[in-house]
Design a protein around this motif. Structure first.
Motif, PDB file in Angstrom:
ATOM      1  N   HIS A 512       0.856  -1.186   0.000  1.00 18.36           N
ATOM      2  CA  HIS A 512       0.000   0.000   0.000  1.00 18.36           C
ATOM      3  C   HIS A 512       0.888   1.231   0.000  1.00 18.36           C
ATOM      4  CE1 HIS A 512       1.074   0.634   4.216  1.00 18.36           C
ATOM      5  NE2 HIS A 512       0.769  -0.632   4.453  1.00 18.36           N
ATOM      6  N   GLY A 513       0.301   2.366  -0.302  1.00 20.52           N
ATOM      7  CA  GLY A 513       1.065   3.603  -0.313  1.00 20.52           C
ATOM      8  C   GLY A 513       1.394   4.086   1.082  1.00 20.52           C
ATOM      9  N   LEU A 514       2.518   4.782   1.203  1.00 20.67           N
ATOM     10  CA  LEU A 514       2.916   5.422   2.448  1.00 20.67           C
ATOM     11  C   LEU A 514       2.767   6.932   2.284  1.00 20.67           C
ATOM     12  CD1 LEU A 514       6.145   3.401   3.375  1.00 20.67           C
ATOM     13  CD2 LEU A 514       3.796   3.047   4.187  1.00 20.67           C
ATOM     14  N   THR A 515       2.030   7.522   3.198  1.00 19.61           N
ATOM     15  CA  THR A 515       1.697   8.936   3.100  1.00 19.61           C
ATOM     16  C   THR A 515       2.539   9.756   4.059  1.00 19.61           C
ATOM     17  OG1 THR A 515      -0.575   8.315   2.559  1.00 19.61           O
ATOM     18  CG2 THR A 515      -0.199  10.590   3.238  1.00 19.61           C
ATOM     19  N   VAL A 516       3.036  10.883   3.577  1.00 18.44           N
ATOM     20  CA  VAL A 516       3.825  11.806   4.392  1.00 18.44           C
ATOM     21  C   VAL A 516       3.137  13.164   4.383  1.00 18.44           C
ATOM     22  CG1 VAL A 516       6.052  12.989   4.627  1.00 18.44           C
ATOM     23  CG2 VAL A 516       5.979  10.592   3.898  1.00 18.44           C
ATOM     24  N   ARG A 517       3.069  13.783   5.529  1.00 22.22           N
ATOM     25  CA  ARG A 517       2.573  15.147   5.646  1.00 22.22           C
ATOM     26  C   ARG A 517       3.456  15.899   6.636  1.00 22.22           C
ATOM     27  NH1 ARG A 517      -2.541  15.900   6.221  1.00 22.22           N
ATOM     28  NH2 ARG A 517      -3.318  13.858   5.585  1.00 22.22           N
ATOM     29  N   LEU A 518       3.273  17.188   6.742  1.00 20.10           N
ATOM     30  CA  LEU A 518       4.091  17.976   7.653  1.00 20.10           C
ATOM     31  C   LEU A 518       3.457  18.071   9.031  1.00 20.10           C
ATOM     32  CD1 LEU A 518       5.445  21.007   5.583  1.00 20.10           C
ATOM     33  CD2 LEU A 518       6.378  18.704   5.853  1.00 20.10           C
ATOM     34  N   THR A 519       4.295  18.040  10.057  1.00 19.12           N
ATOM     35  CA  THR A 519       3.851  18.309  11.411  1.00 19.12           C
ATOM     36  C   THR A 519       3.625  19.814  11.552  1.00 19.12           C
ATOM     37  OG1 THR A 519       6.080  18.678  12.256  1.00 19.12           O
ATOM     38  CG2 THR A 519       5.270  16.400  12.240  1.00 19.12           C
ATOM     39  N   PRO A 520       2.979  20.259  12.637  1.00 18.30           N
ATOM     40  CA  PRO A 520       2.803  21.708  12.831  1.00 18.30           C
ATOM     41  C   PRO A 520       4.113  22.487  12.843  1.00 18.30           C
ATOM     42  CG  PRO A 520       1.331  20.489  14.274  1.00 18.30           C
ATOM     43  CD  PRO A 520       2.215  19.473  13.631  1.00 18.30           C
ATOM     44  N   SER A 521       5.213  21.819  13.184  1.00 16.31           N
ATOM     45  CA  SER A 521       6.510  22.498  13.193  1.00 16.31           C
ATOM     46  C   SER A 521       7.210  22.443  11.834  1.00 16.31           C
ATOM     47  CB  SER A 521       7.423  21.873  14.255  1.00 16.31           C
ATOM     48  OG  SER A 521       7.689  20.517  13.940  1.00 16.31           O
ATOM     49  N   GLY A 522       6.541  21.828  10.841  1.00 21.70           N
ATOM     50  CA  GLY A 522       7.093  21.807   9.488  1.00 21.70           C
ATOM     51  C   GLY A 522       7.992  20.633   9.181  1.00 21.70           C
ATOM     52  N   GLN A 523       7.958  19.578   9.992  1.00 25.06           N
ATOM     53  CA  GLN A 523       8.786  18.399   9.754  1.00 25.06           C
ATOM     54  C   GLN A 523       7.992  17.314   9.030  1.00 25.06           C
ATOM     55  OE1 GLN A 523      12.119  18.308  10.497  1.00 25.06           O
ATOM     56  NE2 GLN A 523      11.720  20.459  10.981  1.00 25.06           N
ATOM     57  N   PRO A 524       8.553  16.707   7.990  1.00 20.66           N
ATOM     58  CA  PRO A 524       7.851  15.604   7.315  1.00 20.66           C
ATOM     59  C   PRO A 524       7.671  14.421   8.268  1.00 20.66           C
ATOM     60  CG  PRO A 524       9.672  16.416   5.975  1.00 20.66           C
ATOM     61  CD  PRO A 524       9.824  17.022   7.335  1.00 20.66           C
ATOM     62  N   MET A 525       6.474  13.855   8.273  1.00 21.25           N
ATOM     63  CA  MET A 525       6.170  12.748   9.175  1.00 21.25           C
ATOM     64  C   MET A 525       5.292  11.747   8.442  1.00 21.25           C
ATOM     65  SD  MET A 525       4.054  12.832  12.780  1.00 21.25           S
ATOM     66  CE  MET A 525       2.539  13.229  11.905  1.00 21.25           C
ATOM     67  N   LEU A 526       5.592  10.474   8.631  1.00 19.85           N
ATOM     68  CA  LEU A 526       4.773   9.430   8.046  1.00 19.85           C
ATOM     69  C   LEU A 526       3.387   9.466   8.663  1.00 19.85           C
ATOM     70  CD1 LEU A 526       5.478   7.194   5.935  1.00 19.85           C
ATOM     71  CD2 LEU A 526       5.504   5.617   7.866  1.00 19.85           C
ATOM     72  N   ASP A 527       2.368   9.453   7.819  1.00 14.24           N
ATOM     73  CA  ASP A 527       0.997   9.493   8.303  1.00 14.24           C
ATOM     74  C   ASP A 527       0.699   8.226   9.099  1.00 14.24           C
ATOM     75  OD1 ASP A 527      -2.076   9.256   8.158  1.00 14.24           O
ATOM     76  OD2 ASP A 527      -1.694  11.237   7.300  1.00 14.24           O
ATOM     77  N   SER A 528      -0.085   8.359  10.144  1.00  8.20           N
ATOM     78  CA  SER A 528      -0.386   7.201  10.984  1.00  8.20           C
ATOM     79  C   SER A 528      -1.317   6.222  10.288  1.00  8.20           C
ATOM     80  CB  SER A 528      -1.018   7.661  12.306  1.00  8.20           C
ATOM     81  OG  SER A 528      -2.194   8.410  12.059  1.00  8.20           O
ATOM     82  N   HIS A 529      -2.024   6.689   9.266  1.00  5.77           N
ATOM     83  CA  HIS A 529      -2.922   5.802   8.521  1.00  5.77           C
ATOM     84  C   HIS A 529      -2.202   5.244   7.303  1.00  5.77           C
ATOM     85  CE1 HIS A 529      -6.251   7.134  10.981  1.00  5.77           C
ATOM     86  NE2 HIS A 529      -5.910   8.387  10.741  1.00  5.77           N
ATOM     87  N   ALA A 530      -2.292   3.978   7.109  1.00  2.00           N
ATOM     88  CA  ALA A 530      -1.601   3.348   5.982  1.00  2.00           C
ATOM     89  C   ALA A 530      -2.144   3.851   4.652  1.00  2.00           C
ATOM     90  CB  ALA A 530      -1.735   1.833   6.066  1.00  2.00           C
ATOM     91  N   LEU A 531      -3.420   4.015   4.592  1.00  2.00           N
ATOM     92  CA  LEU A 531      -4.048   4.500   3.359  1.00  2.00           C
ATOM     93  C   LEU A 531      -4.822   5.763   3.678  1.00  2.00           C
ATOM     94  CD1 LEU A 531      -5.404   1.164   1.851  1.00  2.00           C
ATOM     95  CD2 LEU A 531      -3.455   2.495   1.056  1.00  2.00           C
TER      96      LEU A 531
END
Length: 537
Positions: A512-531
């Motif tokens: 499945h795909g791995l999703t990355v988004r930014l934290t409030p401080s601007g750091q890339p973080m792997l999304d906790s949801h797999a999809l």
């Protein structure tokens, strides 16, 4: 922030490649006020360098079908393609090509006449790739779209770099902050912004991409609150002209269609590189061929192999591959007489901003199309010549989606918060970033190497205000590299063009795909949801 100027539109398109110009033309047809922004000349993007062609089933070849094209795409994508999205894009292909031809694009005819010529590339089980100018398809597509844009009076801001989206307090996109060639800031107010900025090849030392491919759109989307997916899957083209150790920047591409016409990969001893590697041999999917070349060359203690096309006579090579021939001769290689030295180089981003086949992202007012977008068509490895197809189809659909969203009131003129100063963001030294990404995060990766890259970026990154094009690009490369590293570290398997030497097998739990988004401080973080739930249709 002291803004020198402001303009308004219904839709701002960032990028003047196939996806951006297709979207702009369709938006204009639908009566929208559209403005195209490009940080270089109008023809300075990736599209013009595409050699192979457009993969499309036009219904005039009895041995091919849409289902077969879909199946080949899913196979190349190694289990990560979105099948409904793939089917939708491929099904729309014939109409998209017909619209492009109506706008003036001229494709090569078959010798017998009455239909277009076809070639075959890696991963395809049929001859379905239509081409123009032999190996100059991208140049012809761009020429036709630019001519149609000028005829259709689509306004364009050249040499203007997109810095960041403008957003409401609720996080909706409402325009774009840009800098002109002298660094003078301006605002483009619009209820819709379409990112069509191309790829991220400049993350690496050697690439087939031009200098503008600095991941600007990925960074803008992340900072706007949009997620990215499949960013770890960077396709390395197997056959880029080898011009010597330490080659930097854009390297000439040797189109896969040369192998489609019978050329074979050999090593310095004239042994076949792809013998016994894959059932399709030299026309195996690109991830397979690139990995085989890297492995084979390493075993011999060399840094390149050769593409033997000497079975083609000079008139045939000159007619079919004029761009390749010119590049080879300029480098002192005559491909009709001797094999072409080649090596893999960064080529295409299979992942990007999470979007639907209509270009919608989860952020209201933000759309994406082309290489910057992750529609689910490419999965873990792009099938050759599906990229121009995607740009044509999704560019059209995105314009229609914006028009529909405006009509139903989903997008309206929104009140902005006060426009602040140009953002100040971390940016690493570009040369350092490219060297460590090429050494530790290219074709073969492992946990230790990925950690080294992350550490180097942390140490070398310096906060700078985005007041010049170079600073905008360096900040985009740094943020995108960090997002890619987060996904690559989490994908503890080898799949498609993501090869982990410490995890050589595939893991069904990671199909499945791995999703990355930014934290409030601007750091890339792997999304906790797999999809991640996709944007509203």
């Amino acid at each position: 922030m002291n803004l020198a100027w402001e303009a308004r539109a219904d839709l701002v398109v960032v990028g003047s490649g196939v996806a951006g110009l297709t979207a702009a033309l369709r938006a204009r047809e639908l009566g929208l006020r559209v403005l195209v922004v490009t940080k270089d000349e109008a023809d300075g993007g990736n599209t013009r360098w595409a050699q192979g062609g457009v993969a499309v089933v036009l219904g005039d070849t009895p041995d091919d079908s849409l289902d077969r094209h879909v199946a080949d795409t899913l196979t190349a994508g190694a289990g990560l393609c979105d099948e409904p999205a793939t089917t939708a894009i491929i099904t729309d292909g014939p109409e998209a090509v017909a619209r492009l031809r109506a706008r003036g694009a001229v494709f090569d005819p078959a010798p017998s006449g009455g239909r277009l010529a076809r070639t075959r590339e890696g991963g395809h089980t049929a001859f379905r790739v239509v081409h123009a100018g032999g190996d100059a398809t991208g140049a012809e597509v761009e020429r036709a779209l630019l001519a149609a844009s000028r005829d259709g009076q689509v306004p364009m801001l050249e040499r203007h770099v997109a810095v960041d989206t403008l957003r409401t307090p609720a996080g909706e996109v409402a325009g774009l902050l840009v800098l002109d060639a002298d660094g003078v800031p301006g605002v483009l107010s619009a209820p819709a912004v379409l990112l069509a900025t191309g790829g991220l090849g400049q993350l690496f030392q050697a690439t087939s991409n031009p200098a503008v491919a600095t991941a600007d759109g990925v960074a803008i989307a992340l900072r706007s609150g949009a997620p990215v997916m499949d960013l770890e899957f960077v396709q390395f083209h197997p056959t880029v002209l080898y011009t010597g150790a330490g080659a930097r920047g854009r390297c000439p591409l040797v189109t896969e269609a040369v192998r489609g016409e019978g050329a074979v990969l050999v090593d310095s001893r004239a042994a076949r590189v792809m013998a016994g590697v894959h059932p399709l041999g030299d026309l195996a999917p690109r991830d397979v061929v690139s990995a085989a070349i890297a492995r084979h060359a390493a075993e011999l203690g060399e840094d390149h192999v050769f593409l033997d096309a000497t079975h083609l006579d000079r008139p045939t090579f000159a007619r079919r591959f004029p761009t390749v021939l010119a590049a080879c001769l300029a480098a002192g290689v005559d491909p009709v007489v001797s094999p072409i030295p080649v090596s893999p180089a960064a080529h295409f981003a299979c992942g990007g901003v999470v979007s639907t086949v209509e270009g919608r992202t989860p952020v209201v007012g933000l759309y994406a199309a082309g290489e910057v977008a992750r529609t689910g068509l490419h999965g873990a490895n792009r099938l050759a010549s599906n990229s121009l197809l995607e740009g044509l189809v999704v560019g059209t659909r995105a314009a229609e989606a914006v028009a529909a969203d405006l009509a139903v009131g989903r997008l309206t003129e929104r009140r902005l918060a006060a426009c602040g100063p140009a953002p100040t963001l971390p940016a690493a030294d570009r040369d350092t970033l490219q060297r460590v990404m090429s050494r530790y995060a290219a074709i073969g990766r492992d946990a230790e190497g990925l950690a080294v890259v992350a550490s180097v970026l942390d140490v070398s990154a310096v906060d700078r205000p985005l007041t010049t094009r170079e600073r905008v690009e360096d900040a985009a490369l740094t943020l995108t590299a960090r997002a890619l590293l987060a996904a690559a570290a989490a994908r503890t398997e080898s799949r498609g063009c993501h090869v982990r030497t410490d995890h050589p097998g595939s893991d069904p739990a990671l199909a499945h795909g791995l999703t990355v988004r930014l934290t409030p401080s601007g750091q890339p973080m792997l999304d906790s949801h797999a999809l991640l739930a996709r944007g509203a249709a």
